[in-house]
Scaffold this motif. Structure first.
Motif, PDB file in Angstrom:
ATOM      1  N   THR A 135       0.833  -1.208   0.000  1.00  0.00           N
ATOM      2  CA  THR A 135       0.000   0.000   0.000  1.00  0.00           C
ATOM      3  C   THR A 135       0.863   1.251   0.000  1.00  0.00           C
ATOM      4  OG1 THR A 135      -1.731  -1.161   1.246  1.00  0.00           O
ATOM      5  CG2 THR A 135      -1.836   1.253   1.179  1.00  0.00           C
ATOM      6  N   ALA A 137      -0.666   4.393  -0.637  1.00  0.00           N
ATOM      7  CA  ALA A 137      -1.563   5.401  -0.083  1.00  0.00           C
ATOM      8  C   ALA A 137      -2.981   4.857  -0.172  1.00  0.00           C
ATOM      9  CB  ALA A 137      -1.435   6.724  -0.842  1.00  0.00           C
ATOM     10  N   ALA A 138      -3.908   5.552   0.475  1.00  0.00           N
ATOM     11  CA  ALA A 138      -5.296   5.100   0.475  1.00  0.00           C
ATOM     12  C   ALA A 138      -6.249   6.282   0.339  1.00  0.00           C
ATOM     13  CB  ALA A 138      -5.608   4.323   1.755  1.00  0.00           C
ATOM     14  N   LEU A 140     -10.301   6.852   1.365  1.00  0.00           N
ATOM     15  CA  LEU A 140     -11.497   6.310   2.018  1.00  0.00           C
ATOM     16  C   LEU A 140     -12.683   7.191   1.633  1.00  0.00           C
ATOM     17  CD1 LEU A 140      -9.983   5.609   5.556  1.00  0.00           C
ATOM     18  CD2 LEU A 140     -10.185   4.033   3.613  1.00  0.00           C
ATOM     19  N   LEU A 238      -3.556   2.055  10.428  1.00  0.00           N
ATOM     20  CA  LEU A 238      -3.376   2.341   9.008  1.00  0.00           C
ATOM     21  C   LEU A 238      -2.324   3.428   8.852  1.00  0.00           C
ATOM     22  CD1 LEU A 238      -4.255   1.980   6.057  1.00  0.00           C
ATOM     23  CD2 LEU A 238      -6.151   3.566   6.489  1.00  0.00           C
ATOM     24  N   THR A 242      -3.381   8.872   3.817  1.00  0.00           N
ATOM     25  CA  THR A 242      -4.773   8.557   3.499  1.00  0.00           C
ATOM     26  C   THR A 242      -5.612   9.822   3.357  1.00  0.00           C
ATOM     27  OG1 THR A 242      -4.616   6.459   4.711  1.00  0.00           O
ATOM     28  CG2 THR A 242      -6.830   7.302   4.269  1.00  0.00           C
ATOM     29  N   LEU A 265      -6.527   8.928  11.933  1.00  0.00           N
ATOM     30  CA  LEU A 265      -5.502   8.482  10.992  1.00  0.00           C
ATOM     31  C   LEU A 265      -4.102   8.869  11.453  1.00  0.00           C
ATOM     32  CD1 LEU A 265      -7.151   9.389   7.573  1.00  0.00           C
ATOM     33  CD2 LEU A 265      -6.403   7.090   8.254  1.00  0.00           C
TER      34      LEU A 265
END
Length: 330
Positions: A135, A137-138, A140, A238, A242, A265
């Motif tokens: 991963t 980056a993310a 949401l 996490l 993000t 986060l």
């Protein structure tokens, strides 16, 4: 009479289809779109949806990324679990892990984007080394880490008794009533509950077709998981940068959830608010959602292509370390 489905929402043919086995043996349907060898973006859809849900976003990303989308267990072309015990946030995390292991080679990383239950999947997998290693980056999107029933705003304000509101919300969420064929009534109900008032007839039609295709038992079994959802622990673990996206008119995962996510986060990269948009933000505002995914990919994938996204997104390297809210311009 059904509304015309805009071409933008018609599913694209993948360049590759895969069958991936999760840790408990459930078979997952995986599609690969876009450019082979390009940086990878992995898309996880939400409750009652399928890979078809991502069609307009895939169109906006596939000219510069290798886009992987998969059907959550029980949805789309993935296998339906044989028992209720196979529905859990742990299963969601294990499914994501299996998809990443198959589609992201060791030593490489992808940007993960999850909508609703797909975002919960990413949070549930927080801290898993095999997921973290792949991963970069993310993002949401329209999601929450817990207390979903308590925060639903589907019921009208006239229902004031707190206990009654919670009971009725739970009954709506966990209903085993078959949806049947798409009808004017179901379109109207879905638009009210899941979309903003400005969503077009074509967008409502796309949503209705996708949601109605989900088997009743699958919908109810996942609703039971969402009813008791708590992925705060995974969210806290996490570590990837993000970004968070939510529509201000989201009745299923209202903006209060997005603010909680940002607060918990490790590396928040901003909160994008979409004015008047409901829960189905990737269908309602695919330009902005695709641009946000591109913003994170351009900043955190080593080989990401330069330039703005085809949707008119931020230039490469424009990701901000600020957690300030940003409001998309309609």
């Amino acid at each position: 009479m059904s509304a015309r489905l805009p071409e933008d929402y018609e599913p694209q043919l993948p360049v590759e289809e895969l069958s991936v086995r999760s840790a408990d043996g459930i078979r997952l349907h995986v599609e690969v779109h876009g450019r082979p060898g390009a940086p990878t973006v992995v898309l996880a859809h939400g409750w009652t949806c399928s890979t078809v849900f991502w069609a307009p976003v895939i169109r906006r990303l596939s000219d510069r990324y290798r886009v992987v989308a998969y059907d959550q267990r029980g949805h789309g072309n993935s296998e339906i679990p044989p028992s209720r015990a196979r529905y859990s946030t742990r299963a969601l995390a294990e499914d994501l892990s299996a998809v990443l292991a198959r589609t992201v080679p060791a030593g490489e990383r992808a940007v993960l984007a999850g909508h609703s239950m797909g975002g919960m999947t990413i949070m549930a997998a927080g801290g898993r080394p095999e997921v973290a290693d792949r991963t970069a980056a993310a993002v949401l999107i329209s999601t929450g880490p817990g207390d979903l029933v308590a925060e639903l705003t589907v019921l009208p304000p006239a229902v004031r008794l707190r206990g009654l509101r919670r009971f009725l919300r739970r009954q709506l969420l966990r209903s085993r009533m078959p949806l049947g064929p798409v009808s004017p009534v179901s379109r109207m109900a879905l638009k009210y509950a899941t979309m903003g008032p400005g969503s077009s007839a074509g967008q409502v039609e796309a949503t209705a077709r996708i949601v109605h295709a989900c088997p009743t038992a699958v919908r109810a079994n996942w609703a039971a998981v969402l009813d008791r959802l708590d992925v705060h622990a995974g969210l806290a673990r996490l570590a990837a940068p993000t970004a968070v996206v939510v529509g201000t008119g989201d009745r299923l995962t209202p903006p209060v959830h997005a603010h909680r996510i940002v607060a918990e986060l490790q590396d928040p990269q901003g909160l994008l608010l979409l004015p008047g948009v409901g829960h189905m933000s990737p269908l309602e505002r695919p330009d902005e959602v695709a641009a946000e995914i591109h913003r994170m990919a351009a900043a955190y994938l080593a080989a990401a292509p330069a330039g703005a996204a085809s949707a008119g997104g931020a230039p490469a390297g424009a990701a901000s370390a600020s957690v300030d809210e940003r409001t998309a311009v309609a």
